[in-house]
Design a protein around this motif. Structure first.
Motif, PDB file in Angstrom:
ATOM      1  N   CYS A 190       0.849  -1.187   0.000  1.00  0.00           N
ATOM      2  CA  CYS A 190       0.000   0.000   0.000  1.00  0.00           C
ATOM      3  C   CYS A 190       0.889   1.243   0.000  1.00  0.00           C
ATOM      4  CB  CYS A 190      -0.882  -0.012   1.245  1.00  0.00           C
ATOM      5  SG  CYS A 190      -1.790   1.528   1.506  1.00  0.00           S
TER       6      CYS A 190
ATOM      7  N   CYS B 159      -4.369   0.280   0.054  1.00  0.00           N
ATOM      8  CA  CYS B 159      -5.087  -0.876   0.603  1.00  0.00           C
ATOM      9  C   CYS B 159      -6.506  -0.485   1.026  1.00  0.00           C
ATOM     10  CB  CYS B 159      -4.321  -1.474   1.781  1.00  0.00           C
ATOM     11  SG  CYS B 159      -4.416  -0.539   3.314  1.00  0.00           S
TER      12      CYS B 159
ATOM     13  N   CYS C 288       0.243   3.078   3.680  1.00  0.00           N
ATOM     14  CA  CYS C 288       0.638   2.518   4.980  1.00  0.00           C
ATOM     15  C   CYS C 288       1.748   1.481   4.864  1.00  0.00           C
ATOM     16  CB  CYS C 288      -0.565   1.914   5.696  1.00  0.00           C
ATOM     17  SG  CYS C 288      -1.139   0.357   4.977  1.00  0.00           S
TER      18      CYS C 288
HETATM   19 ZN   LIG Z   1      -2.780   1.032   3.539  1.00  0.00          ZN
END
Ligand SMILES: [Zn+2]
Ligand SMILES: [Zn+2]
Length: 277
Positions: A62, A99, A65
């Motif tokens: 992602c 994500c 993150c």
């Molecule tokens: Zn993420």
């Protein structure tokens, strides 16, 4: 006359003490260098075979993150173009996958770069840096991070880098901030300005590793303050840390910077703890 001649005979200088007075480049030449992972002789901190085996580039993650993405990533999210310091830049999230968790509940930070997974045996190197004061590991961490940055050409570089600050008590106990030790060579290699005191920790929090996952957000809430607001407003700020686990510390710091007008916040962490499903 050398320093040694000033000392009484009852206080001999140990070899480590003598070496500490020499520039690091000279120390490296005096000491045989061994790989921190396998112990074989090598020119750097970790030998190339160990680097290739234990610190390969991470798989698809992602953009926000840095958690691993499932095999079939969710549809790419398009966000508006951001303006940083009067110059339009392409928002990295426009071209990099995000994500489902970040789409559903976006964290305060905008992007994360992680060099490696926090797993054996690299986790031992992180502990050696933080608790064993093995400071030469920090530039090696920074090199891996720089490579991870270069692997994401769509990502905008920050205007300024700052380390996640330690509380005053912990800084005195440890004698150094491992995040700053990584941030310094990373800033130099990326050509980004470093401002170590952009933020400060206003409360001595319990180490995140010492509280339950459910308590981590509350443990760092309100823990930071912007120490230099003029350098934050309208800027893209890069936060540097050794490990990102829950992300609550970085999110709290990013939220602090956003309150002071930061245009964008990107995390740069050496190791990312894989999520527990
Ligand atoms: Zn993420
Ligand atoms: Zn090795």
């Amino acid at each position: 006359m050398t320093d040694r001649l000033h000392l009484p005979p009852s206080l001999p200088i140990s070899l480590p003490m003598r070496l500490r007075r020499l520039p690091m480049a000279v120390v490296r030449r005096l000491l045989p260098s061994t790989c921190a992972l396998c112990g074989d002789g090598c020119d750097g901190v970790v030998c190339p075979p160990c680097c290739a085996q234990f610190a390969p580039p991470r798989g698809p993650c992602c953009a926000r993150c840095a958690n691993p993405l499932p095999v079939s990533p969710p549809p790419r999210k398009r966000e508006p173009v951001a303006s940083v310091q009067g110059q339009d830049v392409e928002n990295s999230l426009a071209t990099e996958p995000v994500c489902g968790s970040c789409l559903a509940d976006p964290p305060a930070f905008d992007a994360t770069v992680a060099a490696v997974d926090y797993a054996a045996p690299l986790d031992q190197l992180v502990l050696q840096l933080k608790f064993g004061a093995r400071l030469p590991l920090a530039p090696w961490f920074a090199e891996r991070l720089r490579d991870a940055v270069l692997a994401r050409p769509a990502m905008a570089l920050p205007d300024v880098l700052c380390p996640v600050p330690l509380g005053r008590r912990r800084l005195v106990e440890r004698g150094f901030n491992q995040a700053l030790e990584i941030a310094r060579p990373l800033a130099a290699s990326l050509g980004v300005a470093l401002h170590p005191k952009l933020a400060e920790r206003t409360t001595e929090t319990t180490a995140q590793s010492g509280v339950t996952p459910a308590e981590r957000a509350g443990n760092v809430r309100g823990a930071f303050a912007a120490a230099d607001p003029d350098r934050i407003a309208g800027r893209h700020v890069g936060l540097v840390d050794d490990v990102m686990t829950s992300g609550h510390t970085l999110a709290e710091l990013a939220a602090t910077f956003k309150r002071f007008g930061a245009a964008r916040v990107t995390n740069f962490v050496f190791a990312r703890t894989p999520p527990h499903f």
